[in-house]
Structures are given as C-alpha cells and as structure tokens.
Design an enzyme around this catalytic site. Structure first.
Site, short mmCIF file in Angstrom:
data_model
loop_
_atom_site.label_atom_id
_atom_site.label_comp_id
_atom_site.label_asym_id
_atom_site.label_seq_id
_atom_site.Cartn_x
_atom_site.Cartn_y
_atom_site.Cartn_z
N HIS A 230 28.04 -55.73 -37.30
CA HIS A 230 27.51 -56.75 -36.41
C HIS A 230 26.85 -57.89 -37.18
O HIS A 230 25.92 -58.53 -36.70
CB HIS A 230 26.50 -56.13 -35.44
CG HIS A 230 27.10 -55.09 -34.54
ND1 HIS A 230 26.35 -54.15 -33.89
CD2 HIS A 230 28.39 -54.83 -34.20
CE1 HIS A 230 27.14 -53.35 -33.18
NE2 HIS A 230 28.38 -53.76 -33.36
N GLU A 260 38.75 -55.44 -33.04
CA GLU A 260 38.20 -55.52 -34.39
C GLU A 260 39.27 -55.07 -35.39
O GLU A 260 39.89 -54.03 -35.21
CB GLU A 260 36.94 -54.65 -34.50
CG GLU A 260 35.85 -55.14 -33.53
CD GLU A 260 34.71 -54.15 -33.37
OE1 GLU A 260 34.67 -53.15 -34.10
OE2 GLU A 260 33.86 -54.39 -32.51
N GLU A 356 36.81 -46.58 -33.34
CA GLU A 356 36.49 -47.66 -34.28
C GLU A 356 35.84 -47.14 -35.56
O GLU A 356 34.67 -47.41 -35.84
CB GLU A 356 35.58 -48.70 -33.60
CG GLU A 356 34.37 -48.13 -32.86
CD GLU A 356 33.54 -49.22 -32.22
OE1 GLU A 356 33.04 -50.09 -32.95
OE2 GLU A 356 33.41 -49.20 -30.99
#
Length: 400
Positions: A230, A260, A356
């Site tokens: 992030h 992503e 992820e």
C-alpha cells in the site's frame, strides 16, 4: 426565525445502486439479528453499515452520520451541509440535523430510536466520546454490539452484489491495460497512475451513468517503492530494469474491486524471475484451494508450506486474501473473511474473496523488490469463479 434541531428535506429523484427489494432483504437480515439479541433499535455509524443497509455513502468531514433501524423504520441521519443529497441516495427515510445547537445529531437519532430501548451499535466504530453521548441521549436499557452480526451478513453476497462486483473487476481490468500502455522509461509513477485512474473513471461513468463517482484510485509503484503493498504513488521516474507494481482500485457505489500485478520494465535478471515465478505458482496454487468447505486458516497453512518448501516463506508479509463488498481503503473490512492463520471461517457459496500472495525481497539481496499478484474469486456451489481477466506473470508483463 425558527431554527429547528432537525428536519426532513426531501427533493429530487431517488437513484440507488440496487432495487428497493435488495435493501429490504438486507434490513430483514439485520432485524432478524436484532430480534435474536433483543435489540429494539440499531444505531449504525460506520460507512460500510450505513451504505450496506441504505445505499447512502456519506462524507463526514468531521460530522457524525448514522442509520437508525427499528422494527418498522430505517432512517439515515445526515448533516445540513449535504442538503437533500442523502435522501436522494438512500433507501428509507432521511432526517437532516442542524448546527444550531451542539449534539443535534443525537437529538435526531433519539427522535427515531426513542429512550430506554436496548440499543445495537458498532463497538468497533463508535468512539468513546460518541458512546457517552449515545448513553446520555438515548438512556439505553442495555447496549449490544451488533457489528459482528452485521459483518457476518455482509460476508455472503447477494446475486445483485455479485453482479456489481463483477462489473467492478472488469473496470479494474480496463485500468490495468491503460496502466500497461502508459509504462515507459522516463515517465513518473504519478503519470502512469493518472492514466489508469482516468480510464477507470471513464469506464465507470459509461457503465453507470446515474451513479456518483468517487474514490477510484491507482497505486503504481516502482523500484524500492514496490516493497509495501500500500505504498503511495510518488514522482519517481521509471528506469529500464525496474520492477513495477500495478494496483488498480475502481469504486462503484461504495463497492471497491482490485487488480494487482507485478511487471518489469525490461527483462528481469535470473534471481528476480525465479522469485516472480515462485509467487505466481503460489498464486495459482492458492486459487485452486478456494472452494466451498475450505477453511481460511487451512488454506493459509497450505500456501505457507508451499512457500516454505521453496525457501521463501520468510518474505511473506501479510495474509493471502480478503473479502470484497462494501469496502475501500478507509472503511468496510470484513475481518471474518481473511486468509490468515487466525481465521477459521469456512468458505461458502456467495462469498467473494481475493487471492493475493506477496513476497518482499529486501534491497541488497538478489531479486530485490515486491512481487504481488491479485485475482478476485466468487465462491460457487461447486468451486470458484475467477472474475479477474488481466493476465498475470512474465508472459504478459515484461515490457519495453
């Protein structure tokens, strides 16, 4: 001039992300939880709960907002600065409170919830100061934390929610392709990020011409800035040989989705390629585990073992996935549905969850950088549907 504590200001046509029957069904679920706990009135204060049960996503700017739900009523409580917009964007009634006297918000809440009731509230959101005011104004017979029950309800999506989330994933793919097209040596991270954001906002406006547009964003990172998932965008200039991280986040009516991907600007060296391919393999293995009946902690342990066998587990920095729904970077996390060692939730049809995996190799080591892939899957009766379309891995994401 009479200056009221609160009033109703309703004008214009109502436009909501879902049909009234969708909100009625959500409220019925909440009321069932209220009845089970003996709650007479719920005072919901978080952005995610207010949006989930009413459709209204507020912008507080330091002002309190709420949704009061009783057996018969559902009423959003909004500040005068927003005029009638909250009513146009909510299911149920709306009351506007004024600034003429301090704590008119709680007077408006009291006009619906009454005094002496058993009050349901969100203990993970309401501040101590506001909890004290709630106790003072509503004089509750008891207070029950309704947030866990609300979260459990939100974890299983309706068909209408899943349809919206699928559109969001398609918008994220569009952002990904726009980002990929903007990448070249000499441009800044911020330039690439803006290209992706603009493409997604235009696509959302095309698909949802009556929606409100807000909070779509891109984190595009390069070089050392890829080490955290992030990390904010910077003005760093892209250089040949950089590892890159594409993170596209479209927002549609309070529902955010994500794409992503790891990329390289130029051919990666052998060490980088080895780590990247290992993370892609973990990603594919993890997706194969997301089926109804699987437990979040067991999925996590299996991926841990997969990475440990390759000597990479120490480079994993967080869980492997989380729920999607009414969600953003500042509200709405459904903490009961995350792929972590301490979450025992069993996956069931209607849940929407990401896979992820991320590996961060420190600077100075071969293959340094952050490697991350991210797909969104809808759990079905007999497996899972991957709703992310943008390709992952070296075959598509080595550029220039």
């Amino acid at each position: 001039m009479e200056r009221p504590d609160f009033y109703r200001f309703h004008q214009g046509s109502r436009v909501l992300p879902f049909a009234p029957a969708e909100y009625d069904a959500r409220l019925a679920g909440l009321r069932a939880a209220m009845a089970a706990e003996g709650v007479g009135a719920c005072v919901l204060t978080s952005m995610q709960a207010i949006a989930y049960y009413s459709g209204f996503l507020h912008c507080s700017f330091g002002r309190p907002y709420g949704l009061v739900v009783t057996a018969a009523d559902s009423v959003t409580i909004s500040a005068g600065i927003d005029a009638a917009q909250p009513w146009r964007r909510c299911h149920g009634d709306n009351i506007t409170y004024t600034d003429w006297a301090r704590n008119n918000y709680w007077r408006a809440v009291r006009s619906v919830a009454g005094e002496g009731q058993v009050i349901g509230y969100e203990a993970d959101h309401l501040t101590l100061a506001q909890k004290g005011l709630m106790d003072s104004f509503l004089k509750p017979a008891a207070c029950i934390d309704i947030a866990p029950a609300s979260m459990r309800q939100r974890m299983v999506k309706s068909p209408a929610e899943i349809a919206l989330i699928k559109q969001g994933a398609q918008v994220a793919d569009a952002g990904g392709y726009a980002i990929r097209a903007a990448i070249r040596a000499g441009v800044r991270e911020i330039d690439v990020a803006m290209a992706g954001r603009d493409a997604m906002e235009l696509e959302i406006a095309r698909r949802f011409p009556e929606a409100e547009y807000r909070d779509t964003w891109v984190w595009f990172q390069s070089g050392i800035n890829t080490d955290g998932a992030h990390n904010p965008v910077t003005a760093r200039v892209l250089q040949q040989g950089d590892i890159l991280s594409l993170n596209a986040f479209p927002m549609i009516s309070g529902y955010y989705t994500a794409l992503e991907r790891t990329l390289f600007l130029g051919e990666p060296d052998a060490a980088s390629l080895k780590v990247w391919e290992a993370n892609v393999a973990a990603h594919e293995f993890g997706m194969s585990l997301l089926v109804p009946g699987a437990r979040c902690d067991e999925v996590t342990e299996k991926i841990n073992a997969f990475l440990a066998e390759r000597g990479l587990l120490q480079y994993r920095t967080f869980g492997y996935g989380h729920s999607f729904g009414v969600l953003s970077h500042y509200y709405g996390r459904e903490a009961g549905l995350e792929l972590r060692e301490d979450i025992g939730t069993v996956l069931e049809p209607g849940m929407v969850i990401s896979m992820e995996p991320m590996l961060t190799i420190p600077e100075g080591q071969p293959g340094a950088g952050g490697y991350r892939e991210h797909d969104i899957l809808v759990i079905t009766e007999d497996g899972a549907e991957n709703i992310t379309g943008y390709p992952y891995g070296p075959g598509f994401n080595i550029l220039g």
